[in-house]
Write a protein that holds these residues in place. Structure first.
Motif, PDB file in Angstrom:
ATOM      1  N   ASN A 143     -32.106 102.479  21.916  1.00 53.07           N
ATOM      2  CA  ASN A 143     -31.345 103.486  22.666  1.00 53.07           C
ATOM      3  C   ASN A 143     -32.085 104.825  22.708  1.00 53.07           C
ATOM      4  O   ASN A 143     -31.981 105.573  23.694  1.00 53.07           O
ATOM      5  CB  ASN A 143     -29.959 103.673  22.036  1.00 53.07           C
ATOM      6  N   THR A 144     -32.833 105.136  21.633  1.00 50.08           N
ATOM      7  CA  THR A 144     -33.625 106.372  21.614  1.00 50.08           C
ATOM      8  C   THR A 144     -34.706 106.324  22.681  1.00 50.08           C
ATOM      9  O   THR A 144     -34.948 107.312  23.395  1.00 50.08           O
ATOM     10  CB  THR A 144     -34.269 106.566  20.230  1.00 50.08           C
ATOM     11  N   LEU A 145     -35.361 105.170  22.790  1.00 53.58           N
ATOM     12  CA  LEU A 145     -36.398 105.017  23.809  1.00 53.58           C
ATOM     13  C   LEU A 145     -35.794 105.114  25.208  1.00 53.58           C
ATOM     14  O   LEU A 145     -36.354 105.786  26.094  1.00 53.58           O
ATOM     15  CB  LEU A 145     -37.116 103.678  23.625  1.00 53.58           C
ATOM     16  N   VAL A 146     -34.667 104.461  25.414  1.00 52.50           N
ATOM     17  CA  VAL A 146     -34.001 104.518  26.721  1.00 52.50           C
ATOM     18  C   VAL A 146     -33.632 105.957  27.066  1.00 52.50           C
ATOM     19  O   VAL A 146     -33.773 106.403  28.217  1.00 52.50           O
ATOM     20  CB  VAL A 146     -32.751 103.613  26.732  1.00 52.50           C
ATOM     21  N   TYR A 147     -33.172 106.711  26.059  1.00 57.36           N
ATOM     22  CA  TYR A 147     -32.823 108.118  26.271  1.00 57.36           C
ATOM     23  C   TYR A 147     -34.041 108.918  26.735  1.00 57.36           C
ATOM     24  O   TYR A 147     -33.947 109.737  27.666  1.00 57.36           O
ATOM     25  CB  TYR A 147     -32.251 108.707  24.986  1.00 57.36           C
ATOM     26  N   ARG A 148     -35.180 108.671  26.086  1.00 58.07           N
ATOM     27  CA  ARG A 148     -36.409 109.388  26.471  1.00 58.07           C
ATOM     28  C   ARG A 148     -36.828 109.046  27.901  1.00 58.07           C
ATOM     29  O   ARG A 148     -37.255 109.919  28.671  1.00 58.07           O
ATOM     30  CB  ARG A 148     -37.553 109.052  25.508  1.00 58.07           C
ATOM     31  N   ILE A 149     -36.716 107.756  28.253  1.00 57.25           N
ATOM     32  CA  ILE A 149     -37.095 107.330  29.610  1.00 57.25           C
ATOM     33  C   ILE A 149     -36.166 107.959  30.644  1.00 57.25           C
ATOM     34  O   ILE A 149     -36.607 108.411  31.708  1.00 57.25           O
ATOM     35  CB  ILE A 149     -37.062 105.785  29.703  1.00 57.25           C
ATOM     36  N   GLU A 150     -34.867 107.990  30.324  1.00 59.92           N
ATOM     37  CA  GLU A 150     -33.901 108.590  31.256  1.00 59.92           C
ATOM     38  C   GLU A 150     -34.109 110.099  31.387  1.00 59.92           C
ATOM     39  O   GLU A 150     -33.852 110.687  32.448  1.00 59.92           O
ATOM     40  CB  GLU A 150     -32.483 108.279  30.790  1.00 59.92           C
ATOM     41  N   LYS A 151     -34.568 110.715  30.304  1.00 61.26           N
ATOM     42  CA  LYS A 151     -34.873 112.148  30.347  1.00 61.26           C
ATOM     43  C   LYS A 151     -36.030 112.419  31.316  1.00 61.26           C
ATOM     44  O   LYS A 151     -35.988 113.392  32.092  1.00 61.26           O
ATOM     45  CB  LYS A 151     -35.230 112.632  28.946  1.00 61.26           C
TER      46      LYS A 151
END
Length: 362
Positions: free
Chosen positions: A318-326
């Motif tokens: 989820n942290t990686l997904v958050y970074r990608i969405e950012k």
């Protein structure tokens, strides 16, 4: 001309063997090298001998001999003594110095030939004629390695390369500027890309170990004809420049492995600006933080695989997904989609290229 120190060393070695004193003069009568301080020969006597038709002459206790190469008078040699043995020693010394002069001239001519060949300053007919005269094989697989030194201190890089590669094996070393040294490497018929990379890796390791210098090495594609060596040189030069922009972490760069960086390098700067403006508008990612860059690069390395990337980065999915969405929020590109990821990767490379051009301009 051959150095006076080389001549001095040569006649000293002969004297050590024969016990005969030898002196060498230039065509103006000036002393070039001598094994004795008591020469008893004046410049006028030497000049007089130079202008005479004789190849040898006896003056008191001295034998004078002319050192001639390819019809050109190079030096006058004096052997002190009147016996036949002294005359023969003089003949041997004259022959040795003549051979040294020929070797030096051939080496100089080869260096000059390869410099002009690399810079495309020779006509095709001149390439073949001079190659034949210099005993250089015309048809042989070769590639050009470019060793960027930044500072060629006291010629140490050149000397180390000459110790590693021999002209007897068909390898030649030269330079056309102060920032790099060029190796024209002859290859075996069954060469591979790995062989060439191994040569480049060896050069980097040797320079680091022997001279404590960090160098970058690039190389072009293999050419089969001598006339095409300049093509391999231009490729190596481009590989070095492109490597600085897109592959700064690498010490060895092959032209064949430049990929899309080679294409971007040849784009006009105006076209690059238009492309970046169309993709990002005013939100150009000039200064991405280290964490974001690491995430992006690792994501691309793992072929857009979220699970594998999060595992290698030691972060929660989820942290990686958050970074990608950012990143998606700031640029409008979703890196999980192949087309957007490709566009973003190219855009980052174009931005790096534009930065490089700005730095060069200043």
């Amino acid at each position: 001309m051959i150095s006076s120190q080389t001549i001095q060393t040569s006649i000293e070695e002969l004297k050590a063997i024969t016990k005969v004193d030898l002196c060498v003069y230039d065509l103006m009568g000036s002393l070039v090298a001598s094994t004795t301080e008591d020469t008893e020969i004046t410049p006028n006597l030497v000049v007089g001998f130079v202008n005479s038709p004789a190849d040898s002459q006896v003056m008191g206790l001295h034998h004078l001999l002319k050192i001639i190469s390819e019809g050109e008078l190079l030096y006058v040699l004096m052997a002190k003594g009147t016996s036949d043995d002294v005359y023969m020693v003089g003949r041997i010394a004259a022959c040795q110095i003549r051979n040294l002069a020929i070797a030096y001239k051939e080496r100089f001519d080869r260096n000059n030939f390869f410099q002009n060949l690399l810079l495309d300053n020779l006509l095709l007919v001149d390439i073949y004629n001079r190659a034949k005269k210099l005993h250089i094989e015309v048809a042989a697989p070769r590639t050009v390695f470019l060793v960027e030194t930044r500072l060629e201190k006291d010629g140490i890089v050149t000397e180390l390369l000459k110790g590693m590669f021999s002209s007897q094996a068909g390898d030649y070393i030269t330079a056309v500027d102060e920032s790099s040294v060029i190796l024209i490497k002859s290859l075996e018929p069954n060469y591979t890309q790995e062989d060439m990379e191994a040569v480049a890796d060896t050069i980097v390791a040797m320079m680091n170990a022997e001279a404590m210098m960090n160098v970058r090495v690039s190389f072009g594609t293999v050419v089969q004809e001598l006339k095409d060596v300049s093509k391999s040189y231009k490729e190596a030069k481009m590989a070095l420049d492109v490597g600085k922009i897109f592959y700064a972490e690498k010490n060895v760069i092959a032209y064949s492995a430049l990929g899309i960086g080679r294409l971007i390098y040849q784009l006009p700067i105006n076209l690059c600006r238009i492309f970046i403006e169309e993709i990002f508008g005013e939100n150009v990612p000039n200064d991405l933080d280290e964490e974001t860059l690491t995430t992006i690069n690792k994501f691309f390395e793992n072929n857009l695989n979220v699970s594998e990337t999060s595992r290698q980065l030691f972060v929660h999915r989820n942290t990686l997904v958050y970074r990608i969405e950012k990143i998606q929020k700031s640029t409008g590109l979703d890196l999980r989609r192949f087309d957007d990821a490709l566009t973003f990767k190219i855009a980052l490379m174009v931005v790096s290229y534009m930065k490089y051009l700005d730095e060069v301009a200043y």
